[in-house]
Write a protein that holds these residues in place. Sequence first.
Motif, PDB file in Angstrom:
ATOM      1  N   ARG A 167      17.000 -64.455  32.532  1.00 51.74           N
ATOM      2  CA  ARG A 167      15.752 -63.911  31.991  1.00 51.74           C
ATOM      3  C   ARG A 167      16.002 -63.154  30.680  1.00 51.74           C
ATOM      4  N   ARG A 173      27.923 -47.084  29.790  1.00 45.61           N
ATOM      5  CA  ARG A 173      27.921 -47.509  31.198  1.00 45.61           C
ATOM      6  C   ARG A 173      28.684 -48.820  31.369  1.00 45.61           C
ATOM      7  N   PHE A 215      18.698 -56.503  45.771  1.00 38.01           N
ATOM      8  CA  PHE A 215      19.723 -57.053  44.864  1.00 38.01           C
ATOM      9  C   PHE A 215      20.648 -57.959  45.660  1.00 38.01           C
ATOM     10  N   LEU A 243      25.437 -54.198  37.265  1.00 39.54           N
ATOM     11  CA  LEU A 243      25.405 -52.822  36.754  1.00 39.54           C
ATOM     12  C   LEU A 243      24.636 -51.866  37.662  1.00 39.54           C
ATOM     13  N   SER A 283      13.869 -46.466  34.947  1.00 39.42           N
ATOM     14  CA  SER A 283      14.182 -46.212  33.527  1.00 39.42           C
ATOM     15  C   SER A 283      13.279 -45.105  33.008  1.00 39.42           C
ATOM     16  N   TYR A 306      18.654 -62.137  36.320  1.00 45.57           N
ATOM     17  CA  TYR A 306      18.263 -61.183  35.284  1.00 45.57           C
ATOM     18  C   TYR A 306      19.069 -61.411  34.008  1.00 45.57           C
ATOM     19  N   SER A 358      23.174 -60.756  32.167  1.00 40.43           N
ATOM     20  CA  SER A 358      24.045 -59.631  31.861  1.00 40.43           C
ATOM     21  C   SER A 358      24.840 -59.996  30.608  1.00 40.43           C
ATOM     22  N   PRO A 359      25.125 -59.010  29.748  1.00 45.32           N
ATOM     23  CA  PRO A 359      25.865 -59.338  28.518  1.00 45.32           C
ATOM     24  C   PRO A 359      27.233 -59.941  28.847  1.00 45.32           C
ATOM     25  N   ALA A 386      16.543 -62.924  43.233  1.00 37.53           N
ATOM     26  CA  ALA A 386      15.915 -61.636  43.577  1.00 37.53           C
ATOM     27  C   ALA A 386      14.855 -61.981  44.617  1.00 37.53           C
TER      28      ALA A 386
HETATM   29  O1  FEC Z   1      24.536 -56.077  35.531  1.00 35.21           O
HETATM   30  C1  FEC Z   1      23.808 -56.271  34.549  1.00 35.21           C
HETATM   31  O2  FEC Z   1      24.313 -56.351  33.441  1.00 35.21           O
HETATM   32  C2  FEC Z   1      22.339 -56.444  34.657  1.00 35.21           C
HETATM   33  C3  FEC Z   1      21.819 -55.719  35.806  1.00 35.21           C
HETATM   34  C4  FEC Z   1      20.318 -55.646  35.982  1.00 35.21           C
HETATM   35  C5  FEC Z   1      19.628 -56.197  37.017  1.00 35.21           C
HETATM   36  C6  FEC Z   1      18.281 -55.743  36.909  1.00 35.21           C
HETATM   37  C7  FEC Z   1      17.319 -56.053  37.814  1.00 35.21           C
HETATM   38  C8  FEC Z   1      16.018 -55.657  37.752  1.00 35.21           C
HETATM   39  N1  FEC Z   1      15.450 -54.934  36.726  1.00 35.21           N
HETATM   40  C9  FEC Z   1      14.139 -54.746  37.008  1.00 35.21           C
HETATM   41  C10 FEC Z   1      13.217 -54.091  36.236  1.00 35.21           C
HETATM   42  C11 FEC Z   1      13.497 -53.420  35.057  1.00 35.21           C
HETATM   43  C12 FEC Z   1      12.534 -52.736  34.219  1.00 35.21           C
HETATM   44  C13 FEC Z   1      13.202 -52.172  33.163  1.00 35.21           C
HETATM   45  C14 FEC Z   1      14.588 -52.500  33.321  1.00 35.21           C
HETATM   46  C15 FEC Z   1      15.603 -52.119  32.451  1.00 35.21           C
HETATM   47  C16 FEC Z   1      16.921 -52.515  32.566  1.00 35.21           C
HETATM   48  C17 FEC Z   1      17.980 -52.176  31.618  1.00 35.21           C
HETATM   49  C18 FEC Z   1      19.138 -52.756  32.081  1.00 35.21           C
HETATM   50  C19 FEC Z   1      18.807 -53.470  33.294  1.00 35.21           C
HETATM   51  N2  FEC Z   1      17.471 -53.294  33.551  1.00 35.21           N
HETATM   52 FE1  FEC Z   1      16.453 -54.110  35.117  1.00 35.21          FE
HETATM   53  N3  FEC Z   1      18.162 -54.945  35.798  1.00 35.21           N
HETATM   54  C20 FEC Z   1      19.400 -54.876  35.207  1.00 35.21           C
HETATM   55  C21 FEC Z   1      19.705 -54.173  34.042  1.00 35.21           C
HETATM   56  N4  FEC Z   1      14.750 -53.258  34.466  1.00 35.21           N
HETATM   57  C22 FEC Z   1      20.522 -52.706  31.452  1.00 35.21           C
HETATM   58  C23 FEC Z   1      17.805 -51.359  30.346  1.00 35.21           C
HETATM   59  C24 FEC Z   1      18.343 -49.994  30.482  1.00 35.21           C
HETATM   60  C25 FEC Z   1      17.505 -49.169  31.408  1.00 35.21           C
HETATM   61  O3  FEC Z   1      16.287 -49.025  31.156  1.00 35.21           O
HETATM   62  O4  FEC Z   1      18.091 -48.673  32.389  1.00 35.21           O
HETATM   63  C26 FEC Z   1      12.607 -51.318  32.027  1.00 35.21           C
HETATM   64  C27 FEC Z   1      12.397 -52.170  30.814  1.00 35.21           C
HETATM   65  C28 FEC Z   1      11.806 -51.336  29.706  1.00 35.21           C
HETATM   66  O5  FEC Z   1      12.547 -50.572  29.088  1.00 35.21           O
HETATM   67  O6  FEC Z   1      10.609 -51.482  29.521  1.00 35.21           O
HETATM   68  C29 FEC Z   1      11.022 -52.689  34.487  1.00 35.21           C
HETATM   69  C30 FEC Z   1      13.854 -55.356  38.314  1.00 35.21           C
HETATM   70  C31 FEC Z   1      15.014 -55.901  38.769  1.00 35.21           C
HETATM   71  C32 FEC Z   1      15.250 -56.637  40.117  1.00 35.21           C
HETATM   72  C33 FEC Z   1      14.762 -58.056  40.036  1.00 35.21           C
HETATM   73  C34 FEC Z   1      15.668 -58.940  39.222  1.00 35.21           C
HETATM   74  O7  FEC Z   1      16.889 -58.952  39.454  1.00 35.21           O
HETATM   75  O8  FEC Z   1      15.130 -59.618  38.346  1.00 35.21           O
HETATM   76  C35 FEC Z   1      12.514 -55.369  39.039  1.00 35.21           C
HETATM   77  C36 FEC Z   1      20.168 -57.109  38.084  1.00 35.21           C
END
Ligand code: FEC
Length: 293
Positions: free
Chosen positions: A79, A43, A237, A242, A204, A10, A12-13, A106
Amino acid sequence: MSFAVVLMAYGSPDRLSDVPAYYADIRGGRPIAPERLEELVERYRALGIEDSNPLNEITEETRARLEFELGVPVFTGMRHWTPRIADAAEQALATGADLVVGLVLAPHYSDMSIGSYLRQLEQALAGRAELAFVERWGAEPGFVELLAERVRGADAHVVFTAHSLPERILAEGDPYRDELLETSRLVAEAAGIANWSFSFQSASPTGEPWLGPDIVEHLDELAGGGVENVLVCPVGFVSDHLEIRWDIDTVAAERARELGLGLSRIDLPNADPAFVRVLAGLVRRAAAVPSAR
Ligand code: FEC
């Protein structure tokens, strides 16, 4: 045929000051409420990501170990952050590889997640090498056993969790939820655990319904039903990022304390050599049968 691997995550900053640009990338040009950005920065600050980020170190360790295990070049592609998937694809091509194996850190397929990694990698390669992309690996026996080892003998109700996604994916026939439930069932079976359930986490507030139940409301239900101790096993995961350190270790743990519920979680695979061997097996199989996804 020579091959190289693009290992995707995914992203991370790298440091706190990167968070606004990172969040903008996740939002892909859609508007960001200032209070949401502020919340996100807080956070990351709370987790101590001021000048360096341990998640990126874990991903690099995993990459290095996978490269050593396979004896072929492995490049990291993120990504939503650098190094980008497109950069990793260029590095893979620069080795002279005529086959690129794409593997995402993932395990479960959703068009919104794995589908997006796939599209980025396909676009970057632009037909310059053959692509063998591992689309899913949540039922991989080595991965199931790795998790089963961590919950076997648990004297607690086991809650399997994964990242939520908007509910509309179900109407689109997306396999994500079914795949998550299948991994949970396989792990419980392998561990001999009868006392378990599944919940989502990390939804979210985007203004549409997301898949539930969310872990926090699920803890309320469990406490209400007389459960005293919970062991969280995040099946969706693989590393301490985070979503684990905040949504589980901070938010869910706080709710459990309020409810008088004991909460612990398994250690995630991170760069565990046994986990890297599972990843290596997936890559070897994909490289042997490049057209089979
Ligand atoms: O540790 C880190 O810095 C990054 C952790 C991180 C992982 C991660 C995995 C997944 N996400 C998935 C779906 C979404 C969708 C949105 C979305 C938004 C965020 C935000 C942060 C974030 N995600 Fe994430 N995700 C991680 C971090 N994610 C930060 C923005 C803040 C928030 O909305 O909470 C909504 C996007 C939008 O706004 O339209 C959808 C999925 C996974 C698991 C698969 C993967 O790892 O790729 C699914 C790790």
